[in-house]
Scaffold this active site. Structure first.
Site, PDB file in Angstrom:
ATOM      1  N   LYS A 141      28.958 -72.245 -11.288  1.00 16.20           N
ATOM      2  CA  LYS A 141      28.962 -73.715 -11.250  1.00 16.20           C
ATOM      3  C   LYS A 141      29.438 -74.184 -12.614  1.00 16.20           C
ATOM      4  CE  LYS A 141      25.246 -76.605 -12.854  1.00 16.20           C
ATOM      5  NZ  LYS A 141      24.003 -77.323 -12.699  1.00 16.20           N
TER       6      LYS A 141
ATOM      7  N   TRP B 126      24.041 -78.680  -4.878  1.00 13.93           N
ATOM      8  CA  TRP B 126      23.020 -79.728  -4.689  1.00 13.93           C
ATOM      9  C   TRP B 126      22.523 -80.323  -6.005  1.00 13.93           C
ATOM     10  CZ3 TRP B 126      22.203 -74.794  -2.329  1.00 13.93           C
ATOM     11  CH2 TRP B 126      22.631 -74.723  -0.998  1.00 13.93           C
ATOM     12  N   HIS B 127      23.390 -80.374  -7.002  1.00 15.71           N
ATOM     13  CA  HIS B 127      23.002 -80.946  -8.292  1.00 15.71           C
ATOM     14  C   HIS B 127      23.689 -82.281  -8.531  1.00 15.71           C
ATOM     15  CE1 HIS B 127      22.038 -76.605  -9.857  1.00 15.71           C
ATOM     16  NE2 HIS B 127      21.181 -77.045  -8.961  1.00 15.71           N
ATOM     17  N   TYR B 128      23.903 -83.036  -7.464  1.00 16.71           N
ATOM     18  CA  TYR B 128      24.591 -84.317  -7.619  1.00 16.71           C
ATOM     19  C   TYR B 128      23.730 -85.296  -8.405  1.00 16.71           C
ATOM     20  CZ  TYR B 128      22.241 -84.145  -3.053  1.00 16.71           C
ATOM     21  OH  TYR B 128      21.350 -83.889  -2.033  1.00 16.71           O
TER      22      TYR B 128
END
Length: 497
Positions: A331, A431-433
């Site tokens: 990421k 899922w780190h928005y």
């Protein structure tokens, strides 16, 4: 075992979806999800626990001493040292072998090099979530409502003399599980306030539904404008994740994220694995579980119980060797690319429309390329060799992953795919928005919504960048941090009366 077998296995995964979350597919074509349970994303995530860097804390302007106290407050309840077994140890040693140094051992701290991070799974494999922090709560002064969905915040106008006036939040409208509407109000004349913590998707959505947002957009949905604030929903970011699936000739333990390589070029390397059948149930698929949903390509209306059951039956019919292996993923830090969020309709149960613009900024793409390059070297390392088939070169693994339905983007059929094209074609969410109610744009440094009174937003929607390699530790820390600050401010105010 042939390449066709593994492609079939990955294709099968695309038909499976069941989860206590709400699936959403952004305009970017990436399948995402939104937690709909008490405890939020900590109930659904991969469990990795790591703090923000000291640089991040200083840049945001937080009090370092209170930040550390608040992290420790969280860690007493939800953070643990994970057991290091074969797959995670091989990835750790591979990172060290290819030069992601130094090795920092087990630590919650964000430091360059390779480390073993914390986990919200305890030694018995039980998940601990943000909801566990309720053990600190005073049950005599707290009421917790489950299955209650806030539809909008109510405002009155505070006339402070003269011609100026400010909207003041004074209550909320919510519906219970039976669809009955209720209203809850702040006590008049108090210093009480409403705190919104609905996450990066929910908080800007709720502000808009309540009349705070771009006036023209609100009027399109027949929402009365309380405050024309065009920055609500702007600055949305999601850290793109790209992964390579590695079939293993040896049994692999079930593991989620435990090790991370924090590189100096802005990419974080992590891994997950799964021997997905166990002695108790052939319906527990571990990492590739129907509960994960990362690889779902089936439209929501087609995710019926019958479709899910059929997919499970098909998966159960596969040979056990089909589930040996795992992913090594990267990421990127930041990211630099930004997008926006807008309302789809006025139903808070429906997801807003989000565009993240993955890899719009070429610097994000360059970080991905370097990250995938590092993963290739790890897979080819001596430390990782027990978990790689000799007759499956890294180029084959790349093509296998690239041709699997990890998102809804069109696939390229060329066999000499560049790493840049691989990054674009296989982008997923981790899922780190974050963003949508950012500090300095929508809220001030005390997380008070600019232009109105008695309303704060305290969650990941306020972040300009995702903290650390994984943000959940910092989101939980921030709740305690701001709680202490608010109570301290009230105590000082009372003493000066």
């Amino acid at each position: 075992m042939g390449l066709g077998f593994w492609l079939w296995r990955l294709t099968l995964l695309s038909a499976i979806f069941f989860s206590p979350n709400q699936c959403t597919c952004q305009k970017d074509g990436v399948v995402n999800s939104r937690a709909r349970v008490l405890g939020g994303g900590s109930c659904l995530n991969a469990g990795f626990y790591t703090r923000a860097s000291p640089h991040y804390v200083r840049e945001v302007g937080w009090d370092g001493k209170l930040v550390n106290e608040s992290y420790r407050w969280v860690e007493r309840v939800v953070a643990f040292q994970p057991p290091m077994r074969q797959w995670q140890s091989a990835v750790r040693d591979g990172l060290i072998e290819v030069g992601v140094l130094p090795y920092n051992g087990f630590t919650y701290d964000h430091v360059y090099g390779t480390k073993v991070g914390g986990s919200i799974f305890d030694q018995n494999g039980h998940r601990h979530t943000a909801a566990d922090l309720l053990e600190y709560a005073n049950t005599n002064t707290m009421t917790l409502l489950l299955h209650a969905i806030v539809h909008r915040i109510l405002f009155i106008t505070n006339n402070k003399g003269g011609s100026s006036s400010r909207p003041v939040a004074h209550g909320v409208v919510f519906k219970d599980e039976h669809g009955r509407e209720h209203m809850a109000y702040l006590k008049q004349g108090s210093r009480n306030e409403i705190i919104v913590s609905a996450g990066a998707l929910g908080s800007p959505q709720l502000l808009m539904l309540s009349g705070i947002g771009a006036a023209h957009h609100l009027r399109e949905h027949n929402i009365s404008v309380v405050l024309d604030q065009p920055l609500v929903g702007q600055g949305m970011s999601d850290n793109p994740m790209n992964a390579i699936f590695v079939p293993s000739p040896a049994p692999v333990e079930v593991s989620l994220i435990q090790v991370v390589g924090i590189t100096d070029f802005g990419s974080y390397i992590e891994a997950a694995s799964g021997e997905n059948f166990n002695h108790r149930s052939r319906r527990d698929f571990g990492m590739f579980s129907p509960k994960i949903g990362q690889f779902s390509k089936l439209p929501p209306k087609q995710r019926t119980p019958e479709a899910i059951e059929k997919a499970i039956e098909r998966m159960e019919s596969l040979d056990q060797d089909a589930f040996k292996g795992g992913f090594i993923l990267e990421k990127i830090m930041g990211p630099i690319s930004r997008g926006h969020l807008e309302l789809q309709n006025t139903d808070p149960n429906e997801n807003p429309i989000v565009t993240f613009n993955y890899f719009q900024d070429p610097r994000d793409l360059e970080m991905c390329i370097q990250g995938i390059n590092t993963i290739e070297r790890i897979i080819s390392s001596k430390a990782f060799s027990p978990f790689k088939y000799d007759n499956m070169p890294v180029s084959m693994l790349l093509n296998m992953t690239a041709n699997s339905p990890v998102n809804l983007l069109p696939k390229h059929t060329n066999t000499s795919m560049s790493l840049a094209q691989f990054c674009r074609d296989t982008v997923m969410t981790i899922w780190h928005y974050h963003g949508g109610c950012q500090v300095g744009r929508v809220v001030d440094t005390d997380y008070k919504v600019l232009g109105v009174d008695a309303l704060r937003v305290i969650d990941g929607s306020t972040f300009n960048y995702s903290p650390g390699t994984n943000p959940q530790a910092t989101v939980m820390m921030l709740g305690r941090y701001m709680g202490v600050k608010i109570l301290t401010e009230r105590l000082v105010a009372d003493e000066t009366k």
